[in-house]
Design a protein around this motif. Structure first.
Motif, PDB file in Angstrom:
ATOM      1  N   LEU C 102       0.835  -1.208   0.000  1.00 29.06           N
ATOM      2  CA  LEU C 102       0.000   0.000   0.000  1.00 29.06           C
ATOM      3  C   LEU C 102       0.867   1.255   0.000  1.00 29.06           C
ATOM      4  O   LEU C 102       1.979   1.258   0.516  1.00 29.06           O
ATOM      5  CB  LEU C 102      -0.920  -0.011   1.221  1.00 29.06           C
ATOM      6  CG  LEU C 102      -1.902  -1.187   1.265  1.00 29.06           C
ATOM      7  CD1 LEU C 102      -2.818  -1.069   2.477  1.00 29.06           C
ATOM      8  CD2 LEU C 102      -2.737  -1.259  -0.023  1.00 29.06           C
ATOM      9  N   ARG C 103       0.346   2.332  -0.593  1.00 29.62           N
ATOM     10  CA  ARG C 103       1.089   3.593  -0.682  1.00 29.62           C
ATOM     11  C   ARG C 103       1.715   3.989   0.651  1.00 29.62           C
ATOM     12  O   ARG C 103       2.873   4.370   0.730  1.00 29.62           O
ATOM     13  CB  ARG C 103       0.140   4.706  -1.141  1.00 29.62           C
ATOM     14  CG  ARG C 103      -0.158   4.649  -2.627  1.00 29.62           C
ATOM     15  CD  ARG C 103      -1.253   5.648  -3.005  1.00 29.62           C
ATOM     16  NE  ARG C 103      -1.661   5.432  -4.396  1.00 29.62           N
ATOM     17  CZ  ARG C 103      -2.805   5.869  -4.915  1.00 29.62           C
ATOM     18  NH1 ARG C 103      -3.648   6.561  -4.162  1.00 29.62           N
ATOM     19  NH2 ARG C 103      -3.092   5.625  -6.174  1.00 29.62           N
ATOM     20  N   GLN C 108       9.845   3.255   3.453  1.00 24.91           N
ATOM     21  CA  GLN C 108      10.215   2.753   4.772  1.00 24.91           C
ATOM     22  C   GLN C 108      11.504   3.450   5.200  1.00 24.91           C
ATOM     23  O   GLN C 108      12.597   2.884   5.071  1.00 24.91           O
ATOM     24  CB  GLN C 108      10.393   1.234   4.713  1.00 24.91           C
ATOM     25  CG  GLN C 108       9.115   0.458   4.445  1.00 24.91           C
ATOM     26  CD  GLN C 108       8.261   0.283   5.704  1.00 24.91           C
ATOM     27  OE1 GLN C 108       8.771   0.343   6.827  1.00 24.91           O
ATOM     28  NE2 GLN C 108       6.967   0.108   5.518  1.00 24.91           N
ATOM     29  N   PRO C 109      11.379   4.677   5.711  1.00 20.59           N
ATOM     30  CA  PRO C 109      12.585   5.436   6.071  1.00 20.59           C
ATOM     31  C   PRO C 109      13.424   4.680   7.105  1.00 20.59           C
ATOM     32  O   PRO C 109      14.652   4.651   7.022  1.00 20.59           O
ATOM     33  CB  PRO C 109      12.040   6.737   6.662  1.00 20.59           C
ATOM     34  CG  PRO C 109      10.567   6.705   6.525  1.00 20.59           C
ATOM     35  CD  PRO C 109      10.129   5.395   6.006  1.00 20.59           C
ATOM     36  N   GLU C 110      12.764   4.054   8.023  1.00 27.04           N
ATOM     37  CA  GLU C 110      13.484   3.320   9.067  1.00 27.04           C
ATOM     38  C   GLU C 110      14.378   2.230   8.460  1.00 27.04           C
ATOM     39  O   GLU C 110      15.488   1.981   8.932  1.00 27.04           O
ATOM     40  CB  GLU C 110      12.457   2.696  10.015  1.00 27.04           C
ATOM     41  CG  GLU C 110      13.057   2.179  11.304  1.00 27.04           C
ATOM     42  CD  GLU C 110      12.035   1.337  12.086  1.00 27.04           C
ATOM     43  OE1 GLU C 110      12.453   0.465  12.848  1.00 27.04           O
ATOM     44  OE2 GLU C 110      10.807   1.552  11.902  1.00 27.04           O
ATOM     45  N   LEU C 111      13.867   1.594   7.409  1.00 30.44           N
ATOM     46  CA  LEU C 111      14.645   0.540   6.740  1.00 30.44           C
ATOM     47  C   LEU C 111      15.537   1.113   5.642  1.00 30.44           C
ATOM     48  O   LEU C 111      16.316   0.385   5.023  1.00 30.44           O
ATOM     49  CB  LEU C 111      13.704  -0.499   6.107  1.00 30.44           C
ATOM     50  CG  LEU C 111      12.741  -1.222   7.048  1.00 30.44           C
ATOM     51  CD1 LEU C 111      11.776  -2.084   6.236  1.00 30.44           C
ATOM     52  CD2 LEU C 111      13.518  -2.091   8.038  1.00 30.44           C
ATOM     53  N   PHE C 115       9.738   0.855  -1.745  1.00 29.91           N
ATOM     54  CA  PHE C 115       9.227  -0.263  -2.535  1.00 29.91           C
ATOM     55  C   PHE C 115       8.357   0.224  -3.695  1.00 29.91           C
ATOM     56  O   PHE C 115       7.646   1.224  -3.576  1.00 29.91           O
ATOM     57  CB  PHE C 115       8.411  -1.210  -1.644  1.00 29.91           C
ATOM     58  CG  PHE C 115       9.266  -1.987  -0.674  1.00 29.91           C
ATOM     59  CD1 PHE C 115       9.649  -3.292  -0.960  1.00 29.91           C
ATOM     60  CD2 PHE C 115       9.712  -1.410   0.517  1.00 29.91           C
ATOM     61  CE1 PHE C 115      10.447  -4.008  -0.075  1.00 29.91           C
ATOM     62  CE2 PHE C 115      10.509  -2.128   1.401  1.00 29.91           C
ATOM     63  CZ  PHE C 115      10.885  -3.431   1.105  1.00 29.91           C
ATOM     64  N   VAL C 116       8.443  -0.493  -4.796  1.00 31.05           N
ATOM     65  CA  VAL C 116       7.549  -0.263  -5.935  1.00 31.05           C
ATOM     66  C   VAL C 116       6.567  -1.424  -5.997  1.00 31.05           C
ATOM     67  O   VAL C 116       6.961  -2.581  -5.795  1.00 31.05           O
ATOM     68  CB  VAL C 116       8.346  -0.144  -7.245  1.00 31.05           C
ATOM     69  CG1 VAL C 116       7.419  -0.192  -8.463  1.00 31.05           C
ATOM     70  CG2 VAL C 116       9.162   1.135  -7.244  1.00 31.05           C
ATOM     71  N   GLU C 200      -4.980  -2.819  -2.155  1.00 30.66           N
ATOM     72  CA  GLU C 200      -4.033  -2.673  -3.264  1.00 30.66           C
ATOM     73  C   GLU C 200      -4.747  -2.565  -4.611  1.00 30.66           C
ATOM     74  O   GLU C 200      -4.312  -1.827  -5.503  1.00 30.66           O
ATOM     75  CB  GLU C 200      -2.976  -3.795  -3.271  1.00 30.66           C
ATOM     76  CG  GLU C 200      -3.524  -5.204  -3.199  1.00 30.66           C
ATOM     77  CD  GLU C 200      -2.412  -6.268  -3.141  1.00 30.66           C
ATOM     78  OE1 GLU C 200      -1.680  -6.416  -4.131  1.00 30.66           O
ATOM     79  OE2 GLU C 200      -2.324  -6.978  -2.120  1.00 30.66           O
ATOM     80  N   ILE C 201      -5.852  -3.280  -4.755  1.00 24.74           N
ATOM     81  CA  ILE C 201      -6.616  -3.162  -6.006  1.00 24.74           C
ATOM     82  C   ILE C 201      -7.119  -1.725  -6.165  1.00 24.74           C
ATOM     83  O   ILE C 201      -6.976  -1.108  -7.225  1.00 24.74           O
ATOM     84  CB  ILE C 201      -7.812  -4.139  -6.014  1.00 24.74           C
ATOM     85  CG1 ILE C 201      -7.320  -5.590  -5.932  1.00 24.74           C
ATOM     86  CG2 ILE C 201      -8.672  -3.936  -7.263  1.00 24.74           C
ATOM     87  CD1 ILE C 201      -8.419  -6.608  -5.657  1.00 24.74           C
ATOM     88  N   GLY C 202      -7.702  -1.213  -5.081  1.00 29.99           N
ATOM     89  CA  GLY C 202      -8.236   0.148  -5.118  1.00 29.99           C
ATOM     90  C   GLY C 202      -7.172   1.177  -5.488  1.00 29.99           C
ATOM     91  O   GLY C 202      -7.414   2.077  -6.303  1.00 29.99           O
TER      92      GLY C 202
END
Lengths: 327, 327, 327, 327
Positions: C102-103, C108-111, C115-116, C200-202
């Protein structure tokens, strides 16, 4: 190398499996797929799972500039086809029907061809130098793989075998016993003690253990699944389980598609692969050999490609590293 | 007549089948359905197919004003239950586990009870006058029905049997081999030559053909269906097929649930019924006997009700005219 | 090129499928297969269909000299794993769980990773230049493929979708609804209107058709098969069937794994492949879009490899020309 | 009372189910089972699961001293049969085909007969006084049971329905889509938005909610099982789930075969029974109604017997307390 291949009878189950393998085989170019009843139609009209994978069409022509011809016809029809159709003598033939499997049928002077029984685990060296292959039957393959090491040791006498096969073993013709409403959740014996593969099995056992009258009582069952054969054969022997495992492992150690397992085997281990698995269990003097293979692959089209690889000097496994269905 | 029945272990597969039969049995009133883990819940919480059919609830109490008590517990648990629970001596007991099936287990002085092995086709007269029944196992029932007439003729010596069973034969506990993803479209052998039903089968054959050492090599398979057992047993005999059919038909002519068929049998003929079917095939001296039954009915709860009918002087078939699933 | 790959969670269904694909992938070397619970065991102990294909063992070590790391963990566990485990920043990550789809979860700034969303038919160009991929869900993939061309045309408003999935969609954990006795021959709805893939579909529909409130009513069903998802979505539109087919064919013409079919599609067309098929039917203003894919391949591990191919500049299809199961 | 019954078309699936029910029905005597193609053969030649249960033979004669005649013919053939065959006017007729289900077909002046649409949950009082019954279709029955209470409340407008049916729904004729190799593990849509049962469903909804144009978009699927129908229908309503459950429970409270369940339903709850189950789920304004029934029983022959019971003043349930298959 690029082997030019033709397929006769490309609309059936074994023809379809052959196409599925060959379109991804790195050393094969499919020259034509012959189907009298479907000539002119896209292959995907019949094998619709190949949608997006091929734009080949069925043809009614038989090109002669090929290296190998696969015959995927009904039993008895290969002979008829070869009698009626002129095929360039330099073209190797791999017949998936039962026309040339038995000793009496392997030499065909009229056709000017001689066939080798194409079970690589039995006849690999002969296959490598052969021109024509009689590809074994599916039950015959799976049963033999469980028995050859014992025949090779000379201990076979009486064998009691039960086997179960999926619906694709019976081909795509419609029949009462292929109706989903009947076959789902059902089991039935058929051709009890009289299955047509008994002849080729007997000859292979005799090849390794000549001079013994080996009795094989085989009860085939129809199973409620589509792919695969599972076999349990019971024999009597004084050899220990450890000795037996060593005999089996030795026999198959150079054969990449047949694996001897000390863990329990099951049918789906090999479905959608060209592999066979074998497991042994022993209580008292009774030895049970379980074996399993995919009837359409190791039992038909996969083994045909394995034989083609051997005929043309390729690694036996070329194009046959298939992802198992697993589930 | 109204037989008051109690059920111990009503949440399992055999308990559920028993409930499904007894709620429609014209001469039975279900007094209670005991389930330690489900006490207080509606029966339909567990057996949700009974929705609309019953408002019974599982109980933790065991009423003593009943005529018959069915034990639907795991193997070994019946003994434990009867030792720990006081049951009125006038109550007849039908045990569906394997606790009291073998000769050595039938007399239970500590419990002050003696059990009769409840295979009506073998022991009907003894069952009629019995107080306690050890209900046979599912494989044991189906295999024996294929062999009893031969034992009765005194011709058995070596028997090679393969059998396949549905998933309900293994009960409702979760296991890797009961996972749908594994079991669907799969076959596997298990307990090869060591199945726990060999003991009771051996004793029944010995009852009819005493003094012969009969060797039974039995390979059980897990099948990819839910209900039913199909068996093929191979023996050697000089009797002709016609003689054999007469022997079988005579043996079963008074037994309403076991039918000898001259047409090919198949598993679904008997699924969801209390019936068993038997077919014979012969080639040379080898005789193959096929037999089929529903493991939860003729192989468990149906036969338990058949035994109850006999215990109480009812027609054997009362409440057991079940519509076959057929498909 | 040889891509060095590591797999976390190699004992589950998606991990197993990934291994099955990668051991035959011409440009990949599997560096390690991590499984906490199976460390030290041969991979074939768990994925026994790989017998004869690999001698790899599960490991508890995580090597850092790899190019790509596949996370095949339960939903929510990827985040936990990445927080607790130091992974070399140069290693690309492909996550098969729903942690980063999901957007709100993609950055993930912490990591120190972004991600795409890895649906190539939607985001191929972004995937090619990405470092980390959130691999889509199985239902999400199959439903989206049926809807993206319509969202791209801006015509979506209300969508009514029913989908059916095989048992492998629920993973290998044992549960009442994964018991063979229950699931065989059965159908059940679950997570009605609340399935976790709706998010995710939405977001994907919104990416192509922003600013419209699109309502998707989705009823998922459990099916009595192991592999595959079949979807029928109904929408209202004035576009003609011909116009619609052109829209769909245009949308997918450069995407090798998604095929628009004018012939009736069915689930087994795509089982054991990385392909998806789509078919349209229209009556009045109602359009029904059927779509099908293998939940473990195009819906999981196959798509993960497709994404890996794109990440590393390979042809999308490399290692993914899988023989269909067909039957 | 003993009702004398004749069956026309006794060799098909619905004819077979009818025989399976009627041979155990306490108030029915089967006078004859007519089958043109099987006249003279034992019924067990065709319905071999009835082995041991009946010695009836198919006949080519049609006795006139019967009370009720069941027509189990193909769609369109009932009209033809009644035009060509003189049937005593006092004999009640129950037609299982679709010949007389629609308003325009119910009055048959030429045949001097008038048919009542035989869905007891809709028309029980009319059935009780009828002479001829048009037995509903299987999809029609299962879909309607999920919608009738809503129509009765006047809230239906747009309905989106997906349904899945077993292979017996398509009858016993052989077809590519009934081949086991194709249908096993497969799903396919067919007759999308054009199923022939839409007419009768529409008329029933109109009977309860006249004057509204109700739109029903129905996508039927072929499932990989033999028996049963599972339906999910989605509608929009402001009524709360509690209000809706009360509406449904009230509607069916006097109907013994249709049960409203607050627990999740599934297909096998009703397989091999004459029951239907219904479950409601609601999120926002979207209501999903799940319903399930056995296509051959509540969807055909079981409902035919239920109608017969009503026609002859018997308790609706007589002879229909069938043991569920459960597994």
């Amino acid at each position: 190398m690029s082997i030019k291949a033709g397929i006769i009878g490309g609309a059936g189950y074994t023809g379809g499996e052959l196409i599925r393998i060959l379109i991804n085989h790195p050393s094969v170019h499919i020259s034509f797929i012959h189907s009298r009843s479907n000539a002119g139609k896209p292959v995907t009209d019949v094998h619709s799972d190949l949608i997006g994978d091929t734009s080949l069409e069925f043809t009614s022509e038989i090109a002669q500039d090929i290296d190998v011809l696969f015959l995927c016809l009904g039993h008895g029809e290969s002979t008829k086809f070869l009698r009626e159709t002129s095929i360039n003598p330099s073209i190797k033939i791999i017949d998936l029907a039962n026309d040339f499997r038995l000793r009496k049928d392997r030499k065909q002077p009229e056709l000017n061809r001689e066939f080798v029984y194409g079970l690589p685990e039995l006849n690999r060296e002969a296959i490598k130098t052969a021109s024509n292959i009689a590809n074994p039957g599916c039950f015959a393959t799976t049963i033999q793989l469980g028995l050859l090491p014992l025949a090779n040791t000379g201990v076979l006498k009486e064998i009691y075998t039960t086997g179960i096969t999926g619906s694709t073993g019976a081909g795509q013709k419609l029949a009462a016993t292929s109706h989903f409403s009947w076959r789902a959740n059902n089991i039935q014996a058929y051709k009890t003690l009289t299955h047509q593969h008994l002849g080729e099995i007997g000859e292979s056992l005799d090849q390794l253990q000549p001079g013994t009258e080996i009795e094989l009582s085989f009860v085939p069952w129809r199973g409620d699944f589509t792919r695969g054969i599972f076999i349990s054969s019971t024999v009597t022997t004084d050899l220990s389980l450890d000795e037996l495992y060593v005999i089996f492992e030795d026999f198959y150690k150079e054969h990449p598609f047949t694996t001897v397992s000390r863990a329990p085997i099951f049918l789906k281990q090999v479905v959608n692969t060209n592999k066979a698995v074998i497991q042994l269990e022993k209580v008292g003097t009774k030895l049970v050999i379980h074996s399993a293979a995919d009837n359409l692959l190791k039992g038909a089209s996969g083994q045909a490609v394995q034989n083609m690889n051997l005929l043309f000097g390729l690694d036996e496994r070329t194009g046959l590293n298939l992802k198992p269905a697993a589930f």
